[in-house]
Design an enzyme around this catalytic site. Structure first.
Site, PDB file in Angstrom:
ATOM      1  N   ARG A  17       0.873  -1.190   0.000  1.00  0.00           N
ATOM      2  CA  ARG A  17       0.000   0.000   0.000  1.00  0.00           C
ATOM      3  C   ARG A  17       0.904   1.233   0.000  1.00  0.00           C
ATOM      4  O   ARG A  17       1.683   1.418   0.931  1.00  0.00           O
ATOM      5  CB  ARG A  17      -0.908  -0.013   1.234  1.00  0.00           C
ATOM      6  N   ASP A  29     -17.476   7.272  -0.672  1.00  0.00           N
ATOM      7  CA  ASP A  29     -16.188   7.128   0.015  1.00  0.00           C
ATOM      8  C   ASP A  29     -15.871   8.479   0.658  1.00  0.00           C
ATOM      9  O   ASP A  29     -16.537   9.490   0.354  1.00  0.00           O
ATOM     10  CB  ASP A  29     -15.108   6.727  -1.013  1.00  0.00           C
TER      11      ASP A  29
END
Ligand code: CP
Ligand code: NVA
Length: 323
Positions: free
Chosen positions: A102, A224
């Site tokens: 990530r 989101d």
């Protein structure tokens, strides 16, 4: 699947994306079949940003396949500063069987995949979040029973999650609408790719600045956070920019009567979504979170099938996506 890595949903054929979803459902239904498939294999997890779901589901997922994970925090590796991406890749390929990473810059994941001789999985970058979109379409398939021509409305920032939903939706023949404030649209290259692939699969992709237009008659309403990880400097001004893009009961009511609400989480309750929507019986946000586990087990099995010691595929895969 010939691809070594899972960096972008664009790297696969529509059939390969469907096959991964099928495998995810199979694993969810019969997890014990795969409990030793990746026995003693190790997954290195590199995080430049925080995580709950990604960290826990990859850790639990590899354990449920018989393997182990190693958590490497931002301070631990300090990618590109303490050590180059190339050197990290060349070390890890001798020690572990797979890397999940990530990062901020998407190019770092691409470089890691290029340099490492082992599979690399994108666990979120500033550009995309492919594992999330795969878990999300698995969830839509479970709840709605089909994906083709499913109307998915993403409301908010044209961010990493929006990009991956566009890619996965295009691969699976869904109709993905993205509504953002002016200036916050998804990247032009993401829209162009999704539009072209959707032409082949019977899906579509539409970008608008009008939330109600996107949500109208939608099967799925998705949102989101307004400011993603790494956008903290910009976060203070965003609530006023995004005010009209909040998924509240009034906006949600424009969708179909049986529409579901989705969110990748973490959610900022009271900002992009109100409590009455995220806590409503039509919200599937925790099913979505759980499905990260099942789909990522499918992704790991597929990428590591050459080193697997147990079954990695069901003997027969029923045709379910387009049933
Ligand atoms: N949805 C998601 O990726 O959550 P985390 O940031 O907690 O991993
Ligand atoms: N867009 C969000 C997703 C978190 C899972 C972020 O990048 O912070």
């Amino acid at each position: 699947m010939n691809t070594k890595d899972f960096v972008s949903i664009r790297d696969f054929s529509p059939q390969e994306v469907q096959d991964l979803l099928l495998l995810g459902r199979q694993i969810k239904a019969c997890p014990d079949v795969y409990s030793e498939a990746l026995k003693r294999k190790t997954l290195a997890m590199i995080f430049e940003k925080p995580s709950l779901r990604t960290r826990v589901t990859f850790d639990v997922g590899i354990q449920q396949l018989g393997g182990f994970s190693l958590y490497l925090s931002p301070a631990e590796i300090n990618l590109g500063q303490r050590e180059s991406v190339y050197d990290v890749a060349k070390n890890l390929e001798r020690m572990v069987q797979c890397i999940m990473i990530r990062t901020f810059a998407h190019a770092i994941v691409e470089q890691m995949a290029e340099y490492a001789g082992i599979p690399v999985i994108n666990g979120l970058t500033d550009y995309s979040h492919p594992c999330q979109a795969m878990g999300d379409f698995l969830t839509m398939w479970e709840v709605k029973g089909r994906l083709e021509k499913l109307k998915v409305a993403f409301i908010g920032d044209g961010n990493n999650v929006a990009h991956s939903l566009l890619f996965a939706g295009a691969q699976l023949g869904a109709d993905v609408f993205v509504a953002t404030p002016p200036g916050y649209e998804p990247k032009a290259n993401a829209i162009a790719w999704a539009s072209e692939r959707a032409r082949d699969t019977g899906g579509s992709c539409r970008i608008t600045n009008h939330a109600k237009e996107a949500v109208s008659a939608a099967d799925v309403v998705y949102t989101d956070v307004w400011a993603s990880m790494g956008q903290e400097a910009d976060a203070a001004k965003r609530p006023s920019v995004f005010r009209n893009y909040q998924v509240n009961s009034e906006l949600f009511a424009c969708a179909k009567g049986d529409a579901i609400f989705m969110h990748c989480l973490p959610a900022h309750r009271g900002e992009e979504v109100t409590n009455d929507v995220i806590d409503s019986p039509r919200s599937v946000v925790f099913q979505q979170a759980e499905n990260r586990l099942h789909i990522q087990k499918a992704i790991m099995l597929e990428l590591m099938k050459d080193v697997a010691v147990g079954p990695v595929r069901p003997a027969t895969i029923p045709e379910l996506v387009h049933a």
